[in-house]
Design a protein around this motif. Structure first.
Motif, PDB file in Angstrom:
ATOM      1  N   ASP A   1      36.212  35.499  35.690  1.00 12.46           N
ATOM      2  CA  ASP A   1      37.072  36.261  36.592  1.00 12.46           C
ATOM      3  C   ASP A   1      36.258  37.030  37.622  1.00 12.46           C
ATOM      4  O   ASP A   1      36.815  37.599  38.547  1.00 12.46           O
ATOM      5  CB  ASP A   1      37.902  37.297  35.803  1.00 12.46           C
ATOM      6  N   ASP A   2      34.942  37.112  37.427  1.00 12.96           N
ATOM      7  CA  ASP A   2      34.179  38.004  38.312  1.00 12.96           C
ATOM      8  C   ASP A   2      32.999  37.337  39.015  1.00 12.96           C
ATOM      9  O   ASP A   2      32.262  37.994  39.738  1.00 12.96           O
ATOM     10  CB  ASP A   2      33.726  39.258  37.551  1.00 12.96           C
TER      11      ASP A   2
ATOM     12  N   THR B   1      31.660  37.992  43.392  1.00 10.96           N
ATOM     13  CA  THR B   1      33.119  37.903  43.279  1.00 10.96           C
ATOM     14  C   THR B   1      33.524  36.518  42.763  1.00 10.96           C
ATOM     15  O   THR B   1      32.799  35.537  42.967  1.00 10.96           O
ATOM     16  CB  THR B   1      33.787  38.153  44.654  1.00 10.96           C
ATOM     17  N   SER B   2      34.671  36.463  42.110  1.00 17.53           N
ATOM     18  CA  SER B   2      35.298  35.156  41.975  1.00 17.53           C
ATOM     19  C   SER B   2      35.930  34.867  43.340  1.00 17.53           C
ATOM     20  O   SER B   2      36.164  35.785  44.119  1.00 17.53           O
ATOM     21  CB  SER B   2      36.334  35.167  40.842  1.00 17.53           C
TER      22      SER B   2
ATOM     23  N   LYS C   1      36.765  40.409  43.857  1.00 14.63           N
ATOM     24  CA  LYS C   1      37.088  40.476  42.417  1.00 14.63           C
ATOM     25  C   LYS C   1      35.819  40.364  41.593  1.00 14.63           C
ATOM     26  O   LYS C   1      35.268  39.260  41.441  1.00 14.63           O
ATOM     27  CB  LYS C   1      38.025  39.322  42.045  1.00 14.63           C
ATOM     28  N   HIS C   2      35.370  41.517  41.106  1.00 16.64           N
ATOM     29  CA  HIS C   2      34.156  41.539  40.304  1.00 16.64           C
ATOM     30  C   HIS C   2      34.402  42.473  39.117  1.00 16.64           C
ATOM     31  O   HIS C   2      35.479  43.039  38.988  1.00 16.64           O
ATOM     32  CB  HIS C   2      32.988  41.997  41.185  1.00 16.64           C
ATOM     33  N   SER C   3      33.397  42.658  38.271  1.00 19.42           N
ATOM     34  CA  SER C   3      33.594  43.460  37.057  1.00 19.42           C
ATOM     35  C   SER C   3      33.582  44.960  37.333  1.00 19.42           C
ATOM     36  O   SER C   3      33.871  45.753  36.444  1.00 19.42           O
ATOM     37  CB  SER C   3      32.510  43.103  36.036  1.00 19.42           C
TER      38      SER C   3
END
Ligand SMILES: [Zn+2]
Ligand SMILES: [Zn+2]
Length: 240
Positions: free
Chosen positions: A182-183, A155-156, A135-137
């Motif tokens: 979030d990222d 990542t988160s 989970k990244h931008s």
């Protein structure tokens, strides 16, 4: 398997660290996971021959993870290396490199590489590699190599990474206490997964300077959840 932290840095300079780059070697086969800016120089400093790299696995297409790929390809061309370099990255990697060739048309048909993108499984000589969604931008994935090594990339924290048994997990820890993200990973966002992590050893890289500024406090806090953690610097070597 030998794992060399070529670059443990992030997009913000700290000390003399190169941006993210990890060399993985087994039975003479050498691959890189990410090659951010500075990686090229660090590889030269440790006496590494660029012609020996079979593949570069990109966790995502941010400059601090892929910024030296073109430099490595160009050096291979100028050194007369004919062998194609395999580059794997998440969806969009082909377009990314096509746009680089549009920006530098003199390199077209000179650089020898082949792109794979968005694969679930990749085999490179004896290496068996699986991607893990992160989970990244931007589009991103981590890599599990030979069921022994996991590299998160940016990542988160994601459950799948911490649920897998492995000898060594190399994970990002970009942000200090008090951030919502979030990222990227923060100390607060990783602790629940860290407590139940199946990795035998966890090594943090990609720390922003603010994290180094409070590193003792961060590590004391994280060690309450998992004792098997450490922070890597450029040149650290792990036998897995
Ligand atoms: Zn990064
Ligand atoms: Zn990134």
């Amino acid at each position: 398997m030998r794992v060399v932290i070529v670059g443990a840095g992030s997009a913000i300079p700290y000390m003399e660290m190169a941006q993210t780059c990890i060399l993985v070697e087994e039975k003479g086969c050498k691959i890189l996971v990410d090659a951010g800016i500075g990686a090229y120089l660090k590889l030269a400093q440790i006496g590494f021959d660029l012609s020996e790299i079979k593949a570069i696995l990109l966790t995502h297409n941010h400059l601090d993870h892929n910024g030296d790929v073109l430099a490595i390809l160009k050096a291979r061309w100028l050194s007369g290396v004919k062998e194609e370099l395999l580059i794997h990255g998440p969806a969009g990697t082909s377009n990314h490199f096509e746009s680089l060739l549009e920006a530098y048309p003199y390199l077209r048909r000179k650089l020898s590489f082949r792109i794979l993108e968005g694969k679930r499984e990749i085999e490179i000589e004896d290496f068996k590699i699986r991607t893990i969604p992160t989970k990244h931008s931007v589009e991103s994935n981590g890599y599990m190599i030979d069921e022994k090594l996991i590299i998160s990339g940016d990542t988160s924290p994601v459950k799948e990474i911490f649920e897998k048994r492995c000898k060594l997990l190399i994970h990002e820890l970009s942000l200090p206490f008090g951030f919502e993200s979030d990222d990227h990973t923060t100390p607060e966002s990783i602790v629940e997964l860290l407590r139940d992590a199946k990795a035998e050893k966890i090594v943090f890289i990609h720390l922003y300077p603010q994290v180094y500024g409070m590193l003792d406090r961060v590590m004391k806090y994280l060690k309450e959840y998992n004792q098997n953690i450490t922070v890597a610097k450029d040149g650290d070597v792990f036998e897995v």
